[in-house]
Design a protein around this motif. Structure first.
Motif, short mmCIF file in Angstrom:
data_model
loop_
_atom_site.label_atom_id
_atom_site.label_comp_id
_atom_site.label_asym_id
_atom_site.label_seq_id
_atom_site.Cartn_x
_atom_site.Cartn_y
_atom_site.Cartn_z
N PHE A 49 0.83 -1.21 0.00
CA PHE A 49 0.00 0.00 0.00
C PHE A 49 0.86 1.26 0.00
O PHE A 49 0.54 2.24 -0.67
N SER A 66 -6.86 0.95 -2.18
CA SER A 66 -6.67 0.60 -0.77
C SER A 66 -7.63 -0.51 -0.33
O SER A 66 -7.35 -1.20 0.66
N ALA A 75 -3.36 1.14 5.44
CA ALA A 75 -4.46 1.40 4.51
C ALA A 75 -5.74 1.74 5.26
O ALA A 75 -6.51 2.62 4.85
N LYS A 79 -7.78 5.29 5.04
CA LYS A 79 -9.20 5.41 4.70
C LYS A 79 -9.96 6.18 5.76
O LYS A 79 -10.88 6.95 5.46
#
Length: 225
Positions: A49, A66, A75, A79
Motif C-alpha cells: 500500500f 486501498s 491502509a 481510509k
C-alpha cells in the motif's frame, strides 16, 4: 521409564497440573501461529500500500486500490483519514477553519491507529501470563511431588529409591512441563511486541506524512484564494 509411563503413573494433582499446562501451551501455540501469520500479512500489505500511495497520482484511485489491502493497518488508517477529509470537504469553506480540519483529521488518524495497534496486540497478554505463571504452576506440582515422597517415607519408614521415586518423578515432570510451556510463550511475546512496535512506528510515520500532505494542500488553496 518412558515419558508417557511417567505421566500415567503420576497422582491426580500432578495430572491436573500437567493438564493445565498442556491446555495453556496449546492456546499459546495457536496464538503464536495466528499472530505470526497476521503480522506477516499486515507488514506485506503495508509495504504494497505504501508503494501505491507514494506512486499514486490520483487520490480517488488510491482510495479505490486501498480496498485491496483489508489487512493493512496503514491502509485502514488512510481510509479513516480520507473519510474525515471528505466530510470537511463537503462543508462550506467558511464554516470550518483549516486548523479545525487538520485537528479533526489528526484525531481520526490517531483513533484508527490505536484501534489497529490494539487489534495486533490482542491475545498477547495471554502469552505474557503463561510465560510468568507456567513455571509457578509447575513449581506447585514440584512441591506436591516432594510432599508425596516425604509422606511415602513417613508411611514406610524407609527412604530407598523405590519409595521416593514416584514423588520425585512427579516433581521433575511437572517442573519440566512448566518450563516447556513458559519458554515459547516468553520468546513469542517479546518477538511480537517488537514487531507490533515496528508496525506502530510505520503507522505513525505514515500519519505524519499524510497530515503534512493535507496541510500543504490546504496552504496552497488558501494562498491561491
Amino acid at each position: 521409564m518412558s515419558v508417557m509411563s511417567l505421566i500415567t503413573e503420576t497422582g491426580f494433582v500432578a495430572k491436573l497440573v500437567l493438564l493445565i499446562l498442556l491446555a495453556a501451551s496449546i492456546v499459546c501455540w495457536s496464538i503464536i501461529i495466528s499472530k505470526w501469520k497476521k503480522l506477516k500479512i499486515a507488514q506485506n500489505q503495508n509495504a504494497k500500500f505504501n508503494a501505491i500511495f507514494w506512486n499514486g497520482k490520483n487520490v480517488d484511485d488510491i482510495v479505490t486500490k486501498s480496498e485491496k489491502f483489508p489487512d493493512s493497518p496503514i491502509a485502514i488508517v488512510f481510509k479513516s483519514g480520507m473519510r474525515e477529509l471528505r466530510r470537511f470537504s463537503a462543508l462550506e469553506p467558511a464554516l470550518v477553519s483549516g486548523f479545525e480540519k487538520i485537528d479533526n483529521i489528526q484525531r481520526a488518524l490517531i483513533r484508527a491507529s490505536n484501534e489497529q495497534i490494539s487489534e495486533l496486540e490482542n491475545h498477547l497478554s495471554w502469552l505474557a501470563t503463561t510465560a510468568s505463571a507456567a513455571p509457578f504452576v509447575g513449581l506447585f506440582g514440584t512441591v506436591w511431588g516432594i510432599m508425596n515422597s516425604f509422606h511415602s517415607i513417613a508411611a514406610t519408614g524407609s527412604a530407598n529409591l523405590a519409595v521416593v521415586a514416584p514423588g520425585i518423578s512427579e516433581a521433575l515432570i511437572t517442573t519440566a512441563t512448566g518450563i516447556g510451556a513458559a519458554i515459547p510463550a516468553v520468546v513469542a511475546y517479546n518477538y511480537f511486541v517488537g514487531e507490533v512496535k515496528k508496525v506502530a512506528l510505520d503507522i505513525e510515520s505514515f500519519s505524519q506524512d499524510f497530515l503534512n500532505i493535507i496541510q500543504r494542500s490546504s496552504s496552497k488553496k488558501g494562498g491561491s484564494s
